[in-house]
Design a protein around this motif. Structure first.
Motif, PDB file in Angstrom:
ATOM      1  N   ARG A  44       0.824  -1.225   0.000  1.00 59.12           N
ATOM      2  CA  ARG A  44       0.000   0.000   0.000  1.00 59.12           C
ATOM      3  C   ARG A  44       0.851   1.266   0.000  1.00 59.12           C
ATOM      4  O   ARG A  44       0.541   2.232  -0.677  1.00 59.12           O
ATOM      5  CB  ARG A  44      -0.913   0.030   1.235  1.00 59.12           C
ATOM      6  N   THR A  45       1.918   1.256   0.797  1.00 58.57           N
ATOM      7  CA  THR A  45       2.758   2.454   0.919  1.00 58.57           C
ATOM      8  C   THR A  45       3.786   2.563  -0.199  1.00 58.57           C
ATOM      9  O   THR A  45       4.470   3.583  -0.304  1.00 58.57           O
ATOM     10  CB  THR A  45       3.508   2.449   2.274  1.00 58.57           C
ATOM     11  N   GLY A  46       3.905   1.525  -1.011  1.00 59.86           N
ATOM     12  CA  GLY A  46       4.877   1.539  -2.094  1.00 59.86           C
ATOM     13  C   GLY A  46       6.280   1.133  -1.664  1.00 59.86           C
ATOM     14  O   GLY A  46       7.217   1.195  -2.462  1.00 59.86           O
ATOM     15  N   GLU A  47       6.440   0.716  -0.405  1.00 63.55           N
ATOM     16  CA  GLU A  47       7.755   0.249   0.051  1.00 63.55           C
ATOM     17  C   GLU A  47       8.119  -1.087  -0.580  1.00 63.55           C
ATOM     18  O   GLU A  47       9.295  -1.378  -0.773  1.00 63.55           O
ATOM     19  CB  GLU A  47       7.758   0.077   1.570  1.00 63.55           C
ATOM     20  N   PHE A  48       7.109  -1.905  -0.841  1.00 62.49           N
ATOM     21  CA  PHE A  48       7.330  -3.229  -1.407  1.00 62.49           C
ATOM     22  C   PHE A  48       6.809  -3.265  -2.832  1.00 62.49           C
ATOM     23  O   PHE A  48       5.838  -2.577  -3.179  1.00 62.49           O
ATOM     24  CB  PHE A  48       6.593  -4.299  -0.601  1.00 62.49           C
ATOM     25  N   ARG A  49       7.422  -4.092  -3.631  1.00 63.30           N
ATOM     26  CA  ARG A  49       6.945  -4.324  -4.990  1.00 63.30           C
ATOM     27  C   ARG A  49       5.632  -5.110  -4.926  1.00 63.30           C
ATOM     28  O   ARG A  49       5.239  -5.605  -3.874  1.00 63.30           O
ATOM     29  CB  ARG A  49       7.996  -5.088  -5.799  1.00 63.30           C
ATOM     30  N   GLU A  50       4.984  -5.240  -6.059  1.00 61.13           N
ATOM     31  CA  GLU A  50       3.767  -6.053  -6.121  1.00 61.13           C
ATOM     32  C   GLU A  50       4.154  -7.534  -6.130  1.00 61.13           C
ATOM     33  O   GLU A  50       5.076  -7.934  -6.844  1.00 61.13           O
ATOM     34  CB  GLU A  50       2.970  -5.729  -7.392  1.00 61.13           C
ATOM     35  N   PHE A  51       3.466  -8.319  -5.317  1.00 57.06           N
ATOM     36  CA  PHE A  51       3.681  -9.770  -5.278  1.00 57.06           C
ATOM     37  C   PHE A  51       2.459 -10.401  -4.639  1.00 57.06           C
ATOM     38  O   PHE A  51       1.685  -9.729  -3.948  1.00 57.06           O
ATOM     39  CB  PHE A  51       4.949 -10.130  -4.486  1.00 57.06           C
ATOM     40  N   PRO A  52       2.257 -11.704  -4.851  1.00 57.14           N
ATOM     41  CA  PRO A  52       1.146 -12.395  -4.185  1.00 57.14           C
ATOM     42  C   PRO A  52       1.460 -12.502  -2.685  1.00 57.14           C
ATOM     43  O   PRO A  52       2.438 -13.151  -2.293  1.00 57.14           O
ATOM     44  CB  PRO A  52       1.100 -13.771  -4.838  1.00 57.14           C
ATOM     45  N   VAL A  53       0.653 -11.858  -1.863  1.00 56.22           N
ATOM     46  CA  VAL A  53       0.918 -11.798  -0.423  1.00 56.22           C
ATOM     47  C   VAL A  53       0.954 -13.190   0.200  1.00 56.22           C
ATOM     48  O   VAL A  53       1.839 -13.500   0.997  1.00 56.22           O
ATOM     49  CB  VAL A  53      -0.109 -10.887   0.285  1.00 56.22           C
ATOM     50  N   LEU A  54       0.004 -14.042  -0.169  1.00 60.20           N
ATOM     51  CA  LEU A  54      -0.047 -15.375   0.428  1.00 60.20           C
ATOM     52  C   LEU A  54       1.237 -16.154   0.149  1.00 60.20           C
ATOM     53  O   LEU A  54       1.785 -16.817   1.039  1.00 60.20           O
ATOM     54  CB  LEU A  54      -1.259 -16.160  -0.077  1.00 60.20           C
ATOM     55  N   ALA A  55       1.749 -16.051  -1.068  1.00 64.16           N
ATOM     56  CA  ALA A  55       2.987 -16.748  -1.413  1.00 64.16           C
ATOM     57  C   ALA A  55       4.145 -16.219  -0.572  1.00 64.16           C
ATOM     58  O   ALA A  55       4.979 -16.994  -0.080  1.00 64.16           O
ATOM     59  CB  ALA A  55       3.296 -16.586  -2.898  1.00 64.16           C
ATOM     60  N   MET A  56       4.196 -14.908  -0.373  1.00 63.11           N
ATOM     61  CA  MET A  56       5.280 -14.319   0.414  1.00 63.11           C
ATOM     62  C   MET A  56       5.157 -14.712   1.886  1.00 63.11           C
ATOM     63  O   MET A  56       6.168 -14.993   2.546  1.00 63.11           O
ATOM     64  CB  MET A  56       5.281 -12.801   0.253  1.00 63.11           C
ATOM     65  N   VAL A  57       3.930 -14.756   2.392  1.00 67.40           N
ATOM     66  CA  VAL A  57       3.715 -15.187   3.787  1.00 67.40           C
ATOM     67  C   VAL A  57       4.196 -16.626   3.967  1.00 67.40           C
ATOM     68  O   VAL A  57       4.903 -16.949   4.933  1.00 67.40           O
ATOM     69  CB  VAL A  57       2.227 -15.057   4.201  1.00 67.40           C
ATOM     70  N   MET A  58       3.829 -17.489   3.036  1.00 64.71           N
ATOM     71  CA  MET A  58       4.231 -18.897   3.138  1.00 64.71           C
ATOM     72  C   MET A  58       5.752 -19.034   3.072  1.00 64.71           C
ATOM     73  O   MET A  58       6.356 -19.795   3.831  1.00 64.71           O
ATOM     74  CB  MET A  58       3.571 -19.727   2.036  1.00 64.71           C
ATOM     75  N   ALA A  59       6.377 -18.273   2.162  1.00 59.62           N
ATOM     76  CA  ALA A  59       7.840 -18.327   2.040  1.00 59.62           C
ATOM     77  C   ALA A  59       8.504 -17.841   3.326  1.00 59.62           C
ATOM     78  O   ALA A  59       9.486 -18.439   3.794  1.00 59.62           O
ATOM     79  CB  ALA A  59       8.302 -17.487   0.851  1.00 59.62           C
TER      80      ALA A  59
END
Length: 197
Positions: A142-157
């Motif tokens: 939301r703040t633009g600090e992170f690139r766009e990615f699937p959140v669920l995949a990143m949480v699992m990783a």
């Protein structure tokens, strides 16, 4: 409670399957009837152990994450706080690992499935809700600090990376959890940065 501590120690040593209520009672120096007075069975004991462990992690995790103003800072604090909790509560971390790999519900579900259903039915409230890394990833997007990615995949990783510290502990009781988690911080700083693959 002494029974909870004895159960955690025994499960960490012999695994969930071999940690019978009788053996837990023996470890605690009480009759099995005392264990059954407090817990209707192994299922209820498991629920208590999981909840006690999560509640014990709250004071480790929530203050450092809250103290950070940016999503990037919150993510690093989340990883480091997880590492500190694992490092300072090695027996509990090993017991949780054993419960995750050794538990099956009467319906044949794994512990992660049972927990996911429980969280969906009763979302965590208060401080427990702040332990969701998905909220940190969403904030960063939301703040633009992170690139766009699937959140669920990143949480699992992320969860798998942090849980990796416990898997190393299973093999080496002296494993450097803090150093490992610093590497996880570096990995996820790069993984969330705009322009990174």
């Amino acid at each position: 409670m002494q029974l909870v501590g004895c159960a955690i120690e025994l499960i960490a040593e012999v695994g969930f399957g071999l940690a019978s209520l009788s053996k837990i009672a023996e470890r605690a120096g009480v009759a099995k009837s005392v264990v059954l007075y407090h817990f209707a069975g192994k299922e209820e004991l498991l629920n208590t152990l999981v909840m006690e462990t999560f509640l014990a992690s709250v004071p480790y995790m929530v203050p450092p994450v809250r103290a950070e103003e940016t999503a990037r800072g919150k993510l690093a604090a989340y990883i480091r706080a997880n590492g500190r909790f694992i490092d300072e509560n090695r027996t509990a971390a090993l017991a949780m690992y054993e419960m995750f790999i050794g538990y099956r519900s009467p319906e044949g579900k794994r512990l992660d499935q049972v927990m996911a259903e429980s969280v969906a039915a009763n979302p965590p409230q208060g401080e427990l809700a702040e332990l969701d890394p998905g909220a940190i990833f969403e904030l960063g997007r939301r703040t633009g600090e992170f690139r766009e990615f699937p959140v669920l995949a990143m949480v699992m990783a992320l969860r798998q990376a942090i849980d990796g510290a416990v898997m190393f502990l299973v093999r080496d009781k002296e494993f450097d959890v803090i150093g490992y988690c610093e590497e996880v911080v570096t990995i996820f700083e790069k993984a969330t940065k705009e322009g990174e693959p």
